[in-house]
Design an enzyme around this catalytic site. Sequence first.
Site, short mmCIF file in Angstrom:
data_model
loop_
_atom_site.label_atom_id
_atom_site.label_comp_id
_atom_site.label_asym_id
_atom_site.label_seq_id
_atom_site.Cartn_x
_atom_site.Cartn_y
_atom_site.Cartn_z
N ALA A 55 0.84 -1.21 0.00
CA ALA A 55 0.00 0.00 0.00
C ALA A 55 0.87 1.25 0.00
O ALA A 55 1.97 1.27 0.54
CB ALA A 55 -0.90 0.00 1.23
N ASP A 58 0.45 2.71 -5.07
CA ASP A 58 -0.65 3.02 -5.98
C ASP A 58 -1.82 3.56 -5.16
O ASP A 58 -2.86 2.92 -5.05
CB ASP A 58 -1.05 1.76 -6.75
CG ASP A 58 -2.04 2.07 -7.87
OD1 ASP A 58 -2.17 3.26 -8.23
OD2 ASP A 58 -2.68 1.13 -8.36
N LYS A 59 -1.62 4.75 -4.60
CA LYS A 59 -2.62 5.31 -3.69
C LYS A 59 -3.97 5.52 -4.37
O LYS A 59 -5.02 5.37 -3.75
CB LYS A 59 -2.14 6.67 -3.18
CG LYS A 59 -1.04 6.57 -2.13
CD LYS A 59 -0.65 7.94 -1.62
CE LYS A 59 0.42 7.85 -0.56
NZ LYS A 59 -0.01 7.13 0.65
N ASN A 104 9.04 8.72 5.10
CA ASN A 104 7.91 9.43 4.50
C ASN A 104 6.96 9.94 5.56
O ASN A 104 6.77 9.34 6.61
CB ASN A 104 7.18 8.54 3.48
CG ASN A 104 6.02 7.79 4.08
OD1 ASN A 104 4.92 8.34 4.25
ND2 ASN A 104 6.25 6.53 4.46
N PHE A 108 -1.61 10.20 4.01
CA PHE A 108 -2.73 9.72 3.18
C PHE A 108 -3.26 10.75 2.18
O PHE A 108 -4.48 10.98 2.10
CB PHE A 108 -3.93 9.26 4.04
CG PHE A 108 -3.66 8.18 5.03
CD1 PHE A 108 -2.57 7.33 4.92
CD2 PHE A 108 -4.54 7.99 6.10
CE1 PHE A 108 -2.35 6.32 5.85
CE2 PHE A 108 -4.33 6.98 7.03
CZ PHE A 108 -3.23 6.16 6.90
N ASN A 164 -5.95 -0.02 7.69
CA ASN A 164 -4.67 0.53 8.09
C ASN A 164 -4.80 1.21 9.46
O ASN A 164 -5.37 2.29 9.57
CB ASN A 164 -4.20 1.53 7.03
CG ASN A 164 -2.85 2.13 7.36
OD1 ASN A 164 -2.25 1.81 8.39
ND2 ASN A 164 -2.36 3.01 6.50
N SER A 167 -0.23 3.48 10.27
CA SER A 167 0.60 4.55 9.73
C SER A 167 0.98 5.51 10.86
O SER A 167 0.12 5.89 11.66
CB SER A 167 -0.16 5.32 8.65
OG SER A 167 0.53 6.53 8.40
N ASN A 169 1.72 8.55 10.37
CA ASN A 169 1.59 9.92 9.86
C ASN A 169 0.20 10.52 10.00
O ASN A 169 -0.06 11.61 9.51
CB ASN A 169 2.01 9.96 8.38
CG ASN A 169 3.46 9.57 8.23
OD1 ASN A 169 4.29 9.95 9.05
ND2 ASN A 169 3.78 8.78 7.21
N THR A 170 -0.71 9.81 10.65
CA THR A 170 -2.04 10.37 10.95
C THR A 170 -2.17 10.31 12.47
O THR A 170 -2.09 9.22 13.05
CB THR A 170 -3.16 9.54 10.27
OG1 THR A 170 -2.99 9.66 8.85
CG2 THR A 170 -4.54 10.03 10.65
N LYS A 201 -3.65 -4.24 9.01
CA LYS A 201 -2.21 -4.01 8.84
C LYS A 201 -1.63 -3.41 10.11
O LYS A 201 -2.10 -2.37 10.60
CB LYS A 201 -1.99 -3.07 7.65
CG LYS A 201 -0.52 -2.83 7.35
CD LYS A 201 -0.33 -2.20 6.00
CE LYS A 201 1.11 -1.88 5.72
NZ LYS A 201 1.30 -1.26 4.40
N ASN A 230 3.83 -2.07 8.72
CA ASN A 230 3.91 -0.72 8.16
C ASN A 230 5.31 -0.14 8.45
O ASN A 230 6.20 -0.89 8.84
CB ASN A 230 2.80 0.14 8.80
CG ASN A 230 2.27 1.18 7.82
OD1 ASN A 230 3.06 1.91 7.22
ND2 ASN A 230 0.97 1.26 7.68
N THR A 231 5.49 1.15 8.29
CA THR A 231 6.79 1.79 8.53
C THR A 231 7.02 1.96 10.03
O THR A 231 6.08 1.90 10.83
CB THR A 231 6.84 3.18 7.87
OG1 THR A 231 5.75 3.96 8.38
CG2 THR A 231 6.72 3.07 6.37
N GLY A 250 12.13 0.12 4.26
CA GLY A 250 13.31 -0.41 3.59
C GLY A 250 14.09 -1.31 4.53
O GLY A 250 13.53 -1.90 5.46
#
Length: 329
Positions: A55, A58-59, A104, A108, A164, A167, A169-170, A201, A230-231, A250
């Site tokens: 994920a 291809d958002k 990143n 979203f 999700n 993440s 980032n939210t 996830k 996830n990250t 990564g």
Amino acid sequence: MFSFEPETAHELAVSLGGSVLGWGPLRRLLQSVTRSDDPVELFGVRFPNRIGLAAGFDKDARFYSAAAALGFGHVEVGTVTPLPQSGHPRPRIWRLPEQECLRNKMGFPNDGSQAILRRLRRPFPLVLGVNVGKQASTPLGRAHEDYAAGARLFGPVADYLALNVSSPNTAGLRTLAGEKELRTMLEAVLTVRGNCPLLVKLSPDMSREELADAARVALDLKLDGLIATNTTARRDPPFQELSPEGGLSGRVLTERSREVVAFLADQTGGALPLIGVGGVHDEESARRMLAAGASLVQVYTGLIFEGPGLARRLGAALEKAAREAQRAR
Ligand SMILES: Cc1cc2nc3c(=O)[nH]c(=O)nc-3n(C[C@H](O)[C@H](O)[C@H](O)COP(=O)(O)O)c2cc1C
């Protein structure tokens, strides 16, 4: 591509790659050469091979046909939120080339569920999952409504749904993976997802207790699988000096994600399909993720550093290993 700013490079890859490689006749031709034949059936869905596009790549559902041309067996579109949103201000993706990692802080950005739904045209050239999340402006106490809205809309179309809750980032999103919050959310989603398989996830930063709780909820509520991971928001050496903003992906995740997969496989006694993601970048890391208990692997950052041949290479190596194992039996 590395001479462009990371998000500009990504946009170019998605728009150019998406339209050229995704063009039907070329896509079919490439797919016949790139896609390995190593099928696996999970939660009633037949995956042509074990390699997926994670994920976030291809958002907006503009690249999934191109992903098929590159040899991927599945793609997870999204994260999709109910309404369009722009995410955090740019720049919000940074390369760490020495460590082969990305940082990143996207938040979203996406075209919103209605526009994305219109781009999903069956039959898909590969298995297509839709990853859903909550609008940044939705209070956490009402987050389950956003997830339910995503499940209601995409359940009839997608091959699987991924929620999700991981993440970084939210704001507050990760608290939704807590036992009580997860139950509330899943109860709301399970009633509206129809027959569509449902996965959650998870984050690599969850403790063993938190992971065990999530696994128990997943088993209790008969989820179809878990995706890990996830990250990471952690900044372990050599990343102590790096900005604390955003998530790392990564190679920094290769070991941790595999460890989480192994722990979840142990907790669920192998009863729940697992998708392993995080730091898969070569044949060895893919093979080890499967050996830890994953049925499928996904890549994102590996594709950036290894290039577009990665899915074909990994698929071919896993197909060969599967054939050898079969012969040895
Ligand atoms: C730029 C970027 C954007 C991402 N966006 C999402 C997202 O929208 N939803 C999600 O569930 N994961 C997202 N991810 C996480 C990936 O799907 C994946 O779980 C993570 O990057 C670990 O895999 P990797 O090491 O192969 O990149 C994103 C990752 C990156 C690098």
